[in-house]
Design an enzyme around this catalytic site. Structure first.
Site, short mmCIF file in Angstrom:
data_model
loop_
_atom_site.label_atom_id
_atom_site.label_comp_id
_atom_site.label_asym_id
_atom_site.label_seq_id
_atom_site.Cartn_x
_atom_site.Cartn_y
_atom_site.Cartn_z
N THR B 1 0.85 -1.20 0.00
CA THR B 1 0.00 0.00 0.00
C THR B 1 0.88 1.25 0.00
O THR B 1 1.92 1.28 0.65
CB THR B 1 -0.90 0.01 1.25
OG1 THR B 1 -1.65 -1.19 1.28
CG2 THR B 1 -1.84 1.22 1.25
N ARG B 29 -12.28 -9.65 -1.61
CA ARG B 29 -11.88 -9.00 -0.36
C ARG B 29 -11.42 -7.56 -0.61
O ARG B 29 -10.65 -7.29 -1.52
CB ARG B 29 -10.74 -9.81 0.28
CG ARG B 29 -10.19 -9.22 1.59
CD ARG B 29 -8.96 -8.37 1.36
NE ARG B 29 -8.39 -7.91 2.63
CZ ARG B 29 -7.45 -6.97 2.72
NH1 ARG B 29 -6.98 -6.42 1.63
NH2 ARG B 29 -6.98 -6.60 3.90
N GLY B 31 -9.84 -4.15 1.53
CA GLY B 31 -9.26 -3.70 2.80
C GLY B 31 -9.69 -2.29 3.16
O GLY B 31 -10.73 -1.80 2.70
N ASP B 32 -8.87 -1.62 3.95
CA ASP B 32 -9.25 -0.31 4.46
C ASP B 32 -8.97 0.84 3.50
O ASP B 32 -9.58 1.90 3.60
CB ASP B 32 -8.50 -0.04 5.78
CG ASP B 32 -6.99 0.00 5.57
OD1 ASP B 32 -6.45 -0.96 4.99
OD2 ASP B 32 -6.35 0.98 5.99
N THR B 52 -1.53 2.12 6.29
CA THR B 52 -1.05 0.91 5.64
C THR B 52 -0.98 -0.18 6.69
O THR B 52 -0.59 0.07 7.83
CB THR B 52 0.33 1.12 5.01
OG1 THR B 52 0.83 -0.15 4.56
CG2 THR B 52 1.34 1.72 5.98
N GLY B 53 -1.39 -1.38 6.32
CA GLY B 53 -1.35 -2.47 7.29
C GLY B 53 -2.45 -3.47 7.07
O GLY B 53 -3.02 -3.55 5.97
N GLY B 55 -5.71 -4.51 6.78
CA GLY B 55 -6.89 -3.68 6.54
C GLY B 55 -8.09 -4.00 7.40
O GLY B 55 -8.82 -3.09 7.81
#
Lengths: 170, 132
Positions: B1, B29, B31-32, B52-53, B55
């Site tokens: 990300t 899927r 993520g955030d 970032t990480g 999500g």
């Protein structure tokens, strides 16, 4: 008032001394290029919105990072791209999810924000919209790199439900 | 990300985040990153934030909006707000990092992983780093 730009190219499990020197150097060069792109806009008085899009575009084009070209691969080997952008002046925002063919996801997100009445578009519809507003389309394989294929193969070898939850590659 | 946050000479902030998501993801899927308030948020009353990480955890924490809320409503400093959100994410079992900038030009960043590619630029110059 002075301008500032902060960027990230992802966090993860890489440890000091474990990242191959060439990967370390390429990552740092990519970050520097993104900062330079944003600085070219901010230094002469340009907007924060233009700067974050420009910086993100540089990183999307750089295969070192998990965005745009060089993104990680989904379970069946294709790339799916997500992006969002937001303007602090009025909290307008735009986002895209699951795109497969739009070269510049962050610009697609900005198009959603500025040209549509919506906030979030997804999958084929998001790519269709990006195409309609004139954003470049590419084959999904353009985003894929051999290193990301190797990483996917490594994870799949651990089992069909193996996700990279430790963010080893993301 | 990848992500970028900026404040311009007029004191306006903006945030951008882009990602390919999680390796080997299935079933559509998401993520955030594209979820406003989770991985991306910008508000001239508080800050611009990009995450970032992992999500799923950043979504549960409403991370980017939570950081701004701590600044705007709680009166927290930018770095203190960021640290609190990261602590919450860690407590929820997540990992990752955040970057933020305020309309006054204050910057903050942090990460719970061993490293995070990051950089900062201002009229004073540029700096990039991966580890602490």
């Amino acid at each position: 008032m002075s301008w500032k730009l902060v960027i990230h190219g992802g966090s993860g499990a890489m440890r000091p001394g474990k990242l191959p020197p060439e990967q370390d150097e390429a990552g740092r060069a990519g970050l520097a290029a993104a900062l330079e792109a944003g600085e070219r806009i901010l230094a002469p008085g340009g907007s924060a919105l233009d700067a974050v899009e420009a910086a993100a575009r540089v990183l999307e084009e750089d295969p070192c990072f998990n965005a745009g070209r060089g993104s990680v691969l989904a379970h069946d080997g294709h790339v799916e791209l997500d992006a969002a952008i937001m303007d602090g002046r009025d909290r307008r925002c735009g986002a895209v999810a699951g795109m497969r063919s739009t070269r510049a996801p962050i610009s697609a997100a900005r198009a959603v924000m500025e040209l549509s009445q919506h906030v979030l578009m997804s999958y084929e519809g998001a790519d269709d919209y990006a195409r309609e507003v004139g954003l470049e389309q590419v084959a999904n394989r353009w985003f894929q790199t051999p290193e990301r294929r190797r990483q996917l193969d490594e994870l799949l070898a651990k089992g069909s439900d193996a996700f990279d939850t430790d963010i080893k590659y993301g | 990300t990848i992500g970028a946050v900026a404040v311009d000479a007029k004191g306006h902030v903006a945030a951008a985040t882009s990602t390919g998501g999680l390796t080997a993801k299935r079933w559509g899927r998401i993520g955030d990153s594209p979820l406003i308030g989770a991985g991306t948020y910008a508000d001239d009353r508080a800050a611009a934030v990009s995450a970032t990480g992992l999500g799923e955890i950043f979504i549960r924490a409403a991370a980017a909006h939570e950081l701004c809320a701590r600044v705007r409503l709680g009166g927290a400093g930018l770095q203190a707000a960021l640290d609190a959100v990261l602590a919450d994410i860690k407590q929820l079992g997540g990992n990752g990092g955040l970057i933020a900038v305020s309309p006054s030009g204050e910057t903050a960043l942090g990460f719970t992983t061993p490293g995070m590619y990051r950089g900062i630029a201002s009229a004073d110059g540029r700096k990039v780093a991966i580890y602490d």
